[in-house]
Design an enzyme around this catalytic site. Structure first.
Site, PDB file in Angstrom:
ATOM      1  N   GLN A 126       1.742   4.777  10.636  1.00  0.00           N
ATOM      2  CA  GLN A 126       3.283   5.436  10.611  1.00  0.00           C
ATOM      3  C   GLN A 126       3.553   7.015   9.786  1.00  0.00           C
ATOM      4  O   GLN A 126       3.807   7.001   9.118  1.00  0.00           O
ATOM      5  CB  GLN A 126       4.510   4.758  10.314  1.00  0.00           C
ATOM      6  CG  GLN A 126       5.596   5.059   9.886  1.00  0.00           C
ATOM      7  CD  GLN A 126       6.828   4.988   9.027  1.00  0.00           C
ATOM      8  OE1 GLN A 126       6.465   4.228   8.635  1.00  0.00           O
ATOM      9  NE2 GLN A 126       8.044   5.232   9.406  1.00  0.00           N
ATOM     10  N   GLY A 127       2.992   7.672  10.722  1.00  0.00           N
ATOM     11  CA  GLY A 127       2.681   9.418  10.537  1.00  0.00           C
ATOM     12  C   GLY A 127       4.291  10.359  10.277  1.00  0.00           C
ATOM     13  O   GLY A 127       4.868  10.862  11.013  1.00  0.00           O
ATOM     14  N   SER A 129       6.479  10.819   6.575  1.00  0.00           N
ATOM     15  CA  SER A 129       6.598  11.506   5.467  1.00  0.00           C
ATOM     16  C   SER A 129       4.980  12.717   5.608  1.00  0.00           C
ATOM     17  O   SER A 129       3.792  12.728   5.788  1.00  0.00           O
ATOM     18  CB  SER A 129       5.903  10.934   3.988  1.00  0.00           C
ATOM     19  OG  SER A 129       6.823   9.622   4.414  1.00  0.00           O
ATOM     20  N   GLU A 245      13.105  -0.524  10.106  1.00  0.00           N
ATOM     21  CA  GLU A 245      12.307  -0.877   9.631  1.00  0.00           C
ATOM     22  C   GLU A 245      13.075  -2.074   7.870  1.00  0.00           C
ATOM     23  O   GLU A 245      12.752  -2.454   7.761  1.00  0.00           O
ATOM     24  CB  GLU A 245      11.677   0.050   8.829  1.00  0.00           C
ATOM     25  CG  GLU A 245      10.711   0.232   8.231  1.00  0.00           C
ATOM     26  CD  GLU A 245      10.282   1.757   7.365  1.00  0.00           C
ATOM     27  OE1 GLU A 245      10.769   2.936   7.783  1.00  0.00           O
ATOM     28  OE2 GLU A 245       9.345   1.914   6.483  1.00  0.00           O
ATOM     29  N   ASN A 379      16.104   4.581  -3.056  1.00  0.00           N
ATOM     30  CA  ASN A 379      16.619   4.005  -3.239  1.00  0.00           C
ATOM     31  C   ASN A 379      17.805   4.982  -3.665  1.00  0.00           C
ATOM     32  O   ASN A 379      19.241   4.318  -3.243  1.00  0.00           O
ATOM     33  CB  ASN A 379      16.785   2.699  -4.726  1.00  0.00           C
ATOM     34  CG  ASN A 379      16.046   1.316  -3.905  1.00  0.00           C
ATOM     35  OD1 ASN A 379      15.597   1.971  -2.497  1.00  0.00           O
ATOM     36  ND2 ASN A 379      15.826   0.131  -4.950  1.00  0.00           N
ATOM     37  N   GLU A 380      17.856   5.666  -3.966  1.00  0.00           N
ATOM     38  CA  GLU A 380      18.540   6.710  -4.697  1.00  0.00           C
ATOM     39  C   GLU A 380      19.320   7.140  -3.135  1.00  0.00           C
ATOM     40  O   GLU A 380      20.268   7.529  -3.144  1.00  0.00           O
ATOM     41  CB  GLU A 380      18.265   8.154  -5.166  1.00  0.00           C
ATOM     42  CG  GLU A 380      17.374   7.626  -7.111  1.00  0.00           C
ATOM     43  CD  GLU A 380      16.393   7.396  -6.814  1.00  0.00           C
ATOM     44  OE1 GLU A 380      15.799   6.773  -5.326  1.00  0.00           O
ATOM     45  OE2 GLU A 380      16.399   6.797  -7.462  1.00  0.00           O
TER      46      GLU A 380
HETATM   47  C1  LIG Z   1       3.666   2.265  -0.971  1.00  0.00           C
HETATM   48  C2  LIG Z   1       4.486   3.094   0.097  1.00  0.00           C
HETATM   49  C3  LIG Z   1       3.786   3.131   0.787  1.00  0.00           C
HETATM   50  C4  LIG Z   1       4.417   4.399   2.540  1.00  0.00           C
HETATM   51  N1  LIG Z   1       3.983   4.301   3.292  1.00  0.00           N
HETATM   52  C5  LIG Z   1       4.460   5.520   4.561  1.00  0.00           C
HETATM   53  C6  LIG Z   1       3.644   5.593   5.470  1.00  0.00           C
HETATM   54  O1  LIG Z   1       2.843   5.254   6.416  1.00  0.00           O
HETATM   55  N2  LIG Z   1       4.455   6.623   6.294  1.00  0.00           N
HETATM   56  C7  LIG Z   1       5.200   7.223   6.360  1.00  0.00           C
HETATM   57  O2  LIG Z   1       5.404   8.400   6.996  1.00  0.00           O
HETATM   58  N3  LIG Z   1       5.881   7.392   4.482  1.00  0.00           N
HETATM   59  C8  LIG Z   1       5.083   6.479   3.948  1.00  0.00           C
HETATM   60  N4  LIG Z   1       5.723   5.993   2.606  1.00  0.00           N
HETATM   61  C9  LIG Z   1       6.124   7.688   1.625  1.00  0.00           C
HETATM   62  C10 LIG Z   1       8.273   7.077   1.956  1.00  0.00           C
HETATM   63  O3  LIG Z   1       8.464   7.222   3.398  1.00  0.00           O
HETATM   64  C11 LIG Z   1       8.964   8.504   1.290  1.00  0.00           C
HETATM   65  O4  LIG Z   1       7.617   8.323  -0.425  1.00  0.00           O
HETATM   66  C12 LIG Z   1      10.321   7.983   0.446  1.00  0.00           C
HETATM   67  O5  LIG Z   1      10.697   8.793   1.929  1.00  0.00           O
HETATM   68  C13 LIG Z   1      10.558   9.396  -0.551  1.00  0.00           C
HETATM   69  O6  LIG Z   1      10.108  10.748   0.340  1.00  0.00           O
HETATM   70  P1  LIG Z   1       9.052  11.154  -1.366  1.00  0.00           P
HETATM   71  O7  LIG Z   1       7.856  10.655  -2.030  1.00  0.00           O
HETATM   72  O8  LIG Z   1       8.748  12.804  -0.185  1.00  0.00           O
HETATM   73  O9  LIG Z   1      10.191  11.411  -2.599  1.00  0.00           O
HETATM   74  P2  LIG Z   1      10.846  12.439  -2.961  1.00  0.00           P
HETATM   75  O10 LIG Z   1      11.742  12.744  -1.226  1.00  0.00           O
HETATM   76  O11 LIG Z   1      10.862  14.036  -3.020  1.00  0.00           O
HETATM   77  O12 LIG Z   1      12.216  12.041  -3.708  1.00  0.00           O
HETATM   78  C14 LIG Z   1      11.601  12.298  -5.185  1.00  0.00           C
HETATM   79  C15 LIG Z   1      12.618  11.143  -6.098  1.00  0.00           C
HETATM   80  O13 LIG Z   1      14.222  12.686  -5.275  1.00  0.00           O
HETATM   81  C16 LIG Z   1      14.915  11.606  -5.178  1.00  0.00           C
HETATM   82  N5  LIG Z   1      16.029  12.139  -4.318  1.00  0.00           N
HETATM   83  C17 LIG Z   1      15.822  12.677  -3.704  1.00  0.00           C
HETATM   84  N6  LIG Z   1      16.808  13.528  -2.579  1.00  0.00           N
HETATM   85  C18 LIG Z   1      17.589  12.918  -2.998  1.00  0.00           C
HETATM   86  C19 LIG Z   1      19.177  13.336  -2.817  1.00  0.00           C
HETATM   87  N7  LIG Z   1      19.996  13.939  -2.040  1.00  0.00           N
HETATM   88  N8  LIG Z   1      19.727  12.708  -3.691  1.00  0.00           N
HETATM   89  C20 LIG Z   1      19.865  11.799  -4.839  1.00  0.00           C
HETATM   90  N9  LIG Z   1      18.656  11.705  -5.090  1.00  0.00           N
HETATM   91  C21 LIG Z   1      17.262  11.769  -3.898  1.00  0.00           C
HETATM   92  C22 LIG Z   1      14.302  10.217  -4.406  1.00  0.00           C
HETATM   93  O14 LIG Z   1      15.449   9.271  -4.581  1.00  0.00           O
HETATM   94  C23 LIG Z   1      13.678  10.108  -5.390  1.00  0.00           C
HETATM   95  O15 LIG Z   1      14.007   9.381  -6.547  1.00  0.00           O
HETATM   96  C24 LIG Z   1       5.226   5.285   1.793  1.00  0.00           C
HETATM   97  C25 LIG Z   1       5.724   5.167  -0.024  1.00  0.00           C
HETATM   98  C26 LIG Z   1       5.255   4.255  -0.356  1.00  0.00           C
HETATM   99  C27 LIG Z   1       5.638   4.114  -1.409  1.00  0.00           C
END
Ligand SMILES: Cc1cc2nc3c(=O)[nH]c(=O)nc-3n(C[C@H](O)[C@H](O)[C@H](O)COP(=O)(O)OP(=O)(O)OC[C@H]3O[C@@H](n4cnc5c(N)ncnc54)[C@H](O)[C@@H]3O)c2cc1C
Length: 397
Positions: A126-127, A129, A245, A379-380
């Site tokens: 899944q592409g 992020s 999902e 979760n946030e």
């Molecule tokens: C094990 C694992 C597998 C994954 N597999 C895939 C995959 O196969 N394909 C894919 O596309 N993605 C994948 N992901 C990515 C995942 O979807 C993202 O990590 C997730 O959506 C969070 O985005 P981020 O990591 O950019 O964090 P950010 O969006 O940068 O967030 C960082 C922190 O800030 C908080 N935050 C951000 N915005 C807000 C807000 N508005 N209010 C309050 N808090 C906020 C978040 O809750 C988090 O704690 C995977 C992630 C993990 C950990």
């Protein structure tokens, strides 16, 4: 809702048990438990057995092989598979992109992809992020410039689970940089991972394993016929996908297996003349977690039943995601505590085994599952969704 199994449901449960007993080879049991390392050879054989019975795609629309099971039938099936430690079927293909192609694919796409998905011909990733687009997914920048009957894709994805073994990716791209709203300029492409210009780089996780990756696109030419859904309408496709999902994400059945492992460890862990399982404080904490899991199971069934009637609320999946991921983390934490000094040992292949046999697997799983409150939407963000919906409803009263 009715929680006592009806005679028909009891008969279904017996049928599932008999099937598992007959089809599940002893050496297949528990393979998915081993350090989150997928075993494609065994999964493929188990997938073929389920497909032959028609149960692989039970949740798909009936026009594409679905069986129209009730929520309770799905629950019974998942529970029996988990109890017998059947290999886990890759969710990206059967649980995510398959139903999406059923819903949004052209007849030609359905004819090509669906049999391949059922037959396990491809491993999907899944592409979505990107380094600057996770929670705020609509700000994604990977560009798809239209050039006749092709898109030219350039940019970067990150955290792409299984990209290093995948043969196909369902990928969100920005096809219209000028769109008035960020969500309006996105398309979804089904990309062949062997196309020239794709580079995959590993990211290793805290459990010591290689689950996910960075993926780079350098002028990758993707046929327009590989677009799923309308041009610039990819956000609608993605929203449908995120709902699938999240709906399985409470994962009560798998969490119950972890709880069972923790109880097994405690029963084998000496405390004075007795065992940890007989320690009042430990038993009390374990019982509280079990009660929370029982409550979550009932909530999950209620949501599934409401969804089957078309009556689920927007934020139900978010509530399940928050409660399910945080409860599983708490159960893991109690398991690590129960393991005592072994819980602090880095879980490499030479780590000493716990007498219960459950130790190493639980440590690896607990480390990996720290990510449970991040993946599938942090979760946030889920809390924001719940709060916005409830505050809006309160304001309307
Ligand atoms: C094990 C694992 C597998 C994954 N597999 C895939 C995959 O196969 N394909 C894919 O596309 N993605 C994948 N992901 C990515 C995942 O979807 C993202 O990590 C997730 O959506 C969070 O985005 P981020 O990591 O950019 O964090 P950010 O969006 O940068 O967030 C960082 C922190 O800030 C908080 N935050 C951000 N915005 C807000 C807000 N508005 N209010 C309050 N808090 C906020 C978040 O809750 C988090 O704690 C995977 C992630 C993990 C950990």
């Amino acid at each position: 809702m009715e929680l006592t199994l009806s005679p028909e449901e009891l008969a279904f449960k017996a049928e599932v048990r008999a099937f598992l007993q007959a089809q599940l080879k002893p050496e297949w049991r528990g393979v998915s438990d081993i350090d989150n390392r997928p075993r494609p050879d065994i999964v493929a054989q188990w997938q073929a057995a389920l497909a032959a019975k028609g149960w692989l795609t039970a949740a798909w629309p009936t026009a594409h092989g679905g069986l129209g099971w009730t929520p309770m039938q799905h629950h019974i099936f998942k529970e029996e598979c988990s109890k017998s430690r059947a290999p886990k079927i890759p969710n990206m293909a059967i649980g995510m992109v398959g139903p999406l192609i059923c819903a949004f694919g052209t007849p030609a796409q359905q004819e090509y992809y669906l049999p391949r998905i059922i037959g396990g011909a491809d491993i999907w990733c899944q592409g979505f992020s990107e380094p600057g687009a996770g929670s705020d997914l609509a700000s994604l920048k990977t560009a798809a410039r239209r050039d006749g009957e092709e898109y030219v894709v350039s940019g970067q994805k990150i955290w792409t689970t299984y990209a290093h073994v995948a043969t196909k990716m369902f990928c969100l791209v920005r096809s219209d940089p000028q769109a008035a709203r960020p969500q309006a300029g996105i398309s979804m492409l089904l990309i062949d991972m062997k196309l020239p210009g794709i580079t995959v780089r590993p990211i290793h996780t805290i459990d010591g394993e290689h689950h996910f990756n960075e993926v780079f696109f350098d002028e990758v030419r993707v046929p327009v016929s590989c677009r799923l859904g309308g041009e610039h309408k990819g956000w609608d496709v993605a929203r449908a996908l995120l709902a699938f999902e999240r709906s399985g994400i409470a994962d009560v059945v798998a969490t119950r297996q972890v709880l069972h492992d923790v109880a097994t460890i405690a029963a084998a862990e000496p405390r004075g003349n007795a065992t940890l399982a007989e320690d009042d404080d430990f038993a009390n904490r374990l019982a509280r977690l079990e009660i929370a899991l029982d409550s979550l199971e009932i909530l999950e069934l209620r949501v599934m039943e409401a969804a089957a009637r078309g009556a689920a609320r927007d934020y139900d999946a978010s509530i399940l995601k928050i409660l399910g991921s945080e409860l599983k983390q708490k159960i893991h934490a109690l398991g690590i505590e129960a393991l005592g000094p072994l819980g602090a040992v880095w879980p490499d292949d030479d780590a000493p085994a716990h007498p219960s046999g459950a130790g190493r697997h639980l440590v690896v799983d607990a480390l990996f599952y720290r990510a449970g409150s991040i993946f599938g939407g942090a979760n946030e963000i889920q809390r924001n969704i719940v709060a916005k919906s409830l505050l809006k409803s309160a304001a309307e009263v």
